[in-house]
Write an enzyme that holds these catalytic residues in place. Sequence first.
Site, PDB file in Angstrom:
ATOM      1  N   LYS A 113      -6.272   3.547   9.033  1.00  0.00           N
ATOM      2  CA  LYS A 113      -5.388   4.516   8.379  1.00  0.00           C
ATOM      3  C   LYS A 113      -5.992   5.920   8.389  1.00  0.00           C
ATOM      4  O   LYS A 113      -5.312   6.912   8.658  1.00  0.00           O
ATOM      5  CB  LYS A 113      -5.112   4.076   6.937  1.00  0.00           C
ATOM      6  CG  LYS A 113      -4.236   2.836   6.818  1.00  0.00           C
ATOM      7  CD  LYS A 113      -4.059   2.420   5.367  1.00  0.00           C
ATOM      8  CE  LYS A 113      -3.174   1.177   5.237  1.00  0.00           C
ATOM      9  NZ  LYS A 113      -3.015   0.746   3.846  1.00  0.00           N
TER      10      LYS A 113
ATOM     11  N   SER B 221       0.801  -1.227   0.000  1.00  0.00           N
ATOM     12  CA  SER B 221       0.000   0.000   0.000  1.00  0.00           C
ATOM     13  C   SER B 221       0.833   1.277   0.000  1.00  0.00           C
ATOM     14  O   SER B 221       0.280   2.374  -0.014  1.00  0.00           O
ATOM     15  CB  SER B 221      -0.949   0.004   1.203  1.00  0.00           C
ATOM     16  OG  SER B 221      -0.218  -0.018   2.412  1.00  0.00           O
TER      17      SER B 221
END
Length: 780
Positions: free
Chosen positions: A729, A686
Amino acid sequence: MERVMKNSRNTDTRNVFYTVAMRGLVAFPKMVVHFDVARPKTIESIEKALKENGKIFLVAQHESYVDNPKSNDLYKVGVVAEIKQVLKMPDNIMKVLVEGMYKANLVHLYDDGKTIRAEVKRTPTYSRAKYDVIEAEALVRSVKDAFEKYSQYLPKMPQELISSIMMQDDPIKLFEAIVFNCNINYRDKQTLLEESSIVSKLSILYACLSSEIEIMELESLINEQTKINIDKGQREYYLREQLRVIQEQLGEDDGDDVFKYTNDIMALKIDDKSREKLMKEADRLSKLPSASQEAFVIKNYLDTVLDLPWGKYTKAKISLQKAESILNDDHYGLKKVKERILEFLAVHMINPDIKGQILCLAGPPGIGKTSIAKSIAKAMGRDYVRVSLGGVRDEADIRGHRKTYVGAMPGRIITALEQAGSANPLILFDEIDKLCNDMKGDPSSAMLEVLDSEQNSTFRDHFLEVPFDLSKAVFITTANNVSDIPAPLLDRMELIELPSYTAEEKFHIAKEHLIPKQLREHGLKGTQFRIEDKAIHDTISFYTKEAGVRTLERVIASLCRKAAKKIASGDAKRIIVKEKDLQDWLGTRKYTSDIASKENQTGVVNGLAWTSVGGVLMPLEVIVLDGTGKTEVTGSLGDVMKESSKIAVSYVRSVADKYNINKDFYKVNDLHIHAPEGAVPKDGPSAGVTMTTALVSALSGKKVRSDVAMTGEITLHGKVLPIGGLREKTMAAYKAGIKTVIIPIANKPDLEEVDDVVKDSVEFVYAETLTDVLDTALIN
């Protein structure tokens, strides 16, 4: 008992005698009888009879246990006797010697509360009617033969008495000699007393003697067989049985264990084959010495089996409203998890007999997996029992050992059912991913049958050896790492993933659950101790770093202890912990806030990463140096992130013209990519968009916005692929004050899981290609 009759009619007082109700004893005319009396009425009657004429009426009771007999409790024929001797004993017992005089019928019974008297009518002992002499002679011979056999089984009977009876030819004298000296049942003696015909008397006497002979012959045969069969081992058993009887008499034994086991087995709700198996074990126990090792093993086995909840089921009506209330009261957040659990309960409410629904609660430590299982049990109204599987490496821990092994015991499943006390509890298998296997077997293989609804209706524990139905039980498992669960075992479970708590959720959990709980445990009241909201936030950010709330609870407990000490010592009556006080109470901060780019810079990008303790902000730095085209990657990056850096370099080469980048940078420049906090391992795809953005910025000289954070995987052609952990996140970006977050467009549906406070404060940009990312992040 009849009331005392008043002299309303003429009564012949010569035929009214004080009366003794005989227990198990019948007297005859001419017969000398001695007996003991203890009842006050009987003693009083004998004493008054002695004062009057020394005569008394003896009549037998129908049943010996009646203490205060009425007329209906007595036979109608008795004997008037003369008292010969009376002896009073110290313990209020009177010994009486009497001689029968004549037979009499009971007419009326009188009771004045102290004594018993009877009006009687004299009747002849023997009928005067003529009888057949030949028949009488035949009966006399038959009775003599029977008596001779009878006397052979009574070695204590005097030989002179036997000889005199055998020489007697008179029917009446023969009858009296035998009846007076033989131990015949009192009901038979009463029949003999009531009969008047000597022929009938002899016939009945012959029948009584024949019956006694049959009984004594059988008894003798049993004794002979017992003597023949007794060898050394049987002699030991015989002695032990004697010892057991002695112990029972001394009160050292609880009674016949085998009889108790048999009754308990018959009462169990089990199938016929299992009952037959248990009855065989009880039968074996009855043939063993009670102190033998094998008897101990069988007793332990039967005790264990009988303690199990065979056919015992708890019944409770499931209410979805009540279940939802319980889940909300016990746990904050976890919306999707609660929704799935309510679906699970709804199915059980509609179809209580459903099988095969086994939930696996997976997630990091400390997020409440075990407490969720408790809440489910509470909502379902079932008994709750927890089975810890962490470190189990022996199959016998699950299935048990054979009962022949020393120290054998059932497995954890059967033990859990015994603890629960019902056959349909909720059983939590905690830490199922920690099962180990070694040379002793694979315990996960044993769990396959337990968790298979098609097989567990006849689950066999090695110790029990009989099947137990587990199909009514509800099974829930927990795991930290799903990848460690064997595939066949995981296939039997439905996975429910519990995400780590965000800082906002931890704040609410601390305020609504942890702080009130710790106040109660430390004896503090809300008016004495309080932690301000900002102090709670700082405690979460700077003194804990975890997915769950265990460490947070320990830190709150530490604050409560320190407050309790100050209050107990009299230094303070009311304490409020503020943000500025935390360093004094807890010491220096253990963790620092996430490192973020605070100003627009070249080659510095705010990335977002997921960890087991939540989301973090992960800045990525790139510098361009003169060199020969080497790419250096530092910061404890894993193989996947190193591959992402290569993809990023190749992509930048493909778009060099668009961003005014030297096409030969990969030949004349060295690139250094670094992720701060180098001691912390990092990996995952990611960070691809973050690396690409940093490279384009460093090579083109364009600055990156400091209020932008990003996450996403990339392809060589510049497409942005979806990632995981979006909820954690985005919370990290919100905490760091980031205003814009770039996420893959494929992750747009996942925004439903993001906290409302984050969605209200952060702008989300959906990127389909890297061009979307660069256009948003770079400052032209």
